[in-house]
Scaffold this motif. Structure first.
Motif, PDB file in Angstrom:
ATOM      1  N   SER A 357      -9.921 -15.835  -1.590  1.00 37.70           N
ATOM      2  CA  SER A 357     -11.362 -15.840  -0.958  1.00 37.70           C
ATOM      3  C   SER A 357     -11.055 -15.539   0.552  1.00 37.70           C
ATOM      4  O   SER A 357     -12.149 -15.347   1.248  1.00 37.70           O
ATOM      5  N   LEU A 358      -9.905 -15.688   1.020  1.00 36.96           N
ATOM      6  CA  LEU A 358      -9.412 -15.729   2.295  1.00 36.96           C
ATOM      7  C   LEU A 358      -9.371 -14.339   2.981  1.00 36.96           C
ATOM      8  O   LEU A 358      -8.175 -14.134   3.170  1.00 36.96           O
ATOM      9  N   LEU A 359     -10.578 -13.788   3.450  1.00 38.30           N
ATOM     10  CA  LEU A 359     -10.131 -12.428   4.116  1.00 38.30           C
ATOM     11  C   LEU A 359      -9.613 -12.649   5.330  1.00 38.30           C
ATOM     12  O   LEU A 359      -8.980 -11.557   6.011  1.00 38.30           O
ATOM     13  N   SER A 360      -9.824 -13.678   6.412  1.00 38.96           N
ATOM     14  CA  SER A 360      -9.008 -13.705   7.348  1.00 38.96           C
ATOM     15  C   SER A 360      -7.755 -13.837   7.406  1.00 38.96           C
ATOM     16  O   SER A 360      -6.906 -13.286   8.250  1.00 38.96           O
ATOM     17  N   VAL A 361      -7.215 -14.333   6.146  1.00 32.57           N
ATOM     18  CA  VAL A 361      -5.584 -14.405   6.162  1.00 32.57           C
ATOM     19  C   VAL A 361      -5.243 -12.944   5.646  1.00 32.57           C
ATOM     20  O   VAL A 361      -4.235 -12.506   6.237  1.00 32.57           O
ATOM     21  N   LEU A 362      -6.095 -12.212   4.926  1.00 32.34           N
ATOM     22  CA  LEU A 362      -5.513 -10.980   4.491  1.00 32.34           C
ATOM     23  C   LEU A 362      -5.558  -9.889   5.786  1.00 32.34           C
ATOM     24  O   LEU A 362      -4.905  -8.952   5.985  1.00 32.34           O
TER      25      LEU A 362
END
Length: 391
Positions: A357-362
């Motif tokens: 769920s972690l778009l910031s990591v992607l």
């Protein structure tokens, strides 16, 4: 649940190269050249001067030699006569050389007095002649398929093409599903969340050459999904996001089945992206992606981009590279794992948080570290297979 390799094979079997179309050269940037083309003319089409100066009919004039200026050759306005050995023609860069010319004396090496020029004491010995066809000969081929960049467009223009055959852009319809989703910029009520992955996928697929329609968000109701599938009817590829799992509110498989889906598979042994489904929906290929943003985007890289490349008649294989680990990795489980990671000074390292769920990591990552099923732990310096993430 099937392997990533089996899923890829079945997905690529759902699509085929698209027909070509002729587009003006001005609109061809970024498109895929569908047929090899041969130059209709040489470049340059005539022998030309490489410098401003004077064309003469003597190959190796001596210092102090004098010549009579009999005319001028400029770009688009060639000198029509033939040079005698005592003649010179004022000439400019890119202009056609007069008949009989053997070299160009650069203007810095001569002194002009009226209609007479005299060569200085230490002249440049270069000829400064660009031969006809020195860049490319008539018949030189630009092979297809290839994605046309700015330099290719310039070359095609020089080859004499005002329009070129390109592969038709694949038409992709994206359907985001879920009662909780709201468009970016809308105020969120309790329990609602902004739809993000459809926008990211649309950008990814458009950059790869597709024409993308982002359809209205479908609600978790059969009627809303039927309407969405009707709107997607003309697409080459239909992509749904969310509702591909097996929960009470995951209705995509059922609604797609009612719309005519011939299911190819459901569930892939991978992380992230397990609940993926695919098949043929009437004349279109359909891929149902998980709703988690990272899952959807990673599946776009692993599956959707190869499908687009197949439709554009480009090599469908994902480009991978080997990279040394800058930090250790624990052993992998039973599913193939695509770990978000980054290039660093000593190689690459996986992000600490891998939740789907972690778009910031992607967004911070620039590669995926590919971990096969049951891949053992790795130490610093071990080589791993990586996939560069598209911008």
């Amino acid at each position: 649940m099937i392997s990533v390799e089996a899923a890829t094979e079945r997905l690529l079997a759902l699509v085929a190269p698209l027909p070509s179309e002729i587009v003006p050269l001005r609109l061809a940037a970024g498109r895929i050249l569908a047929e090899s083309v041969a130059a209709r003319q040489s470049q340059p089409p005539f022998t030309a001067s490489a410098m401003d100066g004077y064309a003469v009919a003597v190959e190796a004039p001596a210092p102090g030699d004098a010549f009579r200026v009999v005319g001028e050759s400029a770009a688009g306005h060639p000198y029509e006569g033939r040079l005698a050995v005592t003649d010179a023609v004022r000439i400019f860069t890119g202009a056609p050389l007069p008949e009989g010319s053997r070299r160009v004396l650069i203007q810095e090496d001569v002194v002009r007095d009226g209609d007479t020029i005299r060569l200085g004491d230490d002249p440049d010995r270069s000829g400064y002649i660009r031969p006809a066809g020195g860049d490319l000969e008539r018949g030189t081929t630009m092979p297809a398929p290839c994605r046309l960049g700015s330099r290719d467009i310039a070359l095609l223009a020089a080859m004499g093409y005002g329009a070129v055959p390109v592969a038709r852009r694949p038409s992709v319809a994206i359907i985001m599903t879920g009662d909780e989703l709201r468009a970016p910029g809308e105020t969120l009520a309790p329990g609602q969340i902004t739809a993000s992955n459809g926008y990211g996928l649309a950008a990814m697929l458009e950059a790869a050459g597709a024409e993308v329609r982002l359809l209205p968000i479908a609600r978790d109701r059969a009627g809303s999904l039927r309407t969405a599938f009707d709107l997607a009817r003309e697409a080459d590829l239909v992509v749904t996001i969310g509702g591909a799992s097996v929960g009470d509110h995951d209705l995509v498989a059922m609604a797609a089945g009612q719309a005519g889906l011939d299911l190819a598979f459901h569930k892939v042994a991978m992380r992230p992206g397990k609940p993926l489904l695919a098949g043929r929906l009437n004349a279109a290929a359909m891929v149902g992606l998980p709703g988690n943003p990272v899952s959807a985007m990673v599946c776009g890289v692993v599956f959707l981009l190869p499908m687009l490349r197949r439709m554009l008649e480009l090599p469908a294989e994902i480009a991978t590279a080997r990279c040394a680990l800058a930090a250790p990795l624990k052993a992998n489980g039973a599913r193939q794992h695509y770990m978000r990671g980054r290039r660093v000074a000593d190689g690459c390292e996986a992000e600490a948080r891998q939740d789907s769920s972690l778009l910031s990591v992607l967004a911070r990552a620039d590669l995926l570290i590919l971990r096969p099923p049951h891949d053992p732990e790795h130490a610093v310096g071990d080589l791993v297979e990586v996939i560069d993430l598209p911008a």
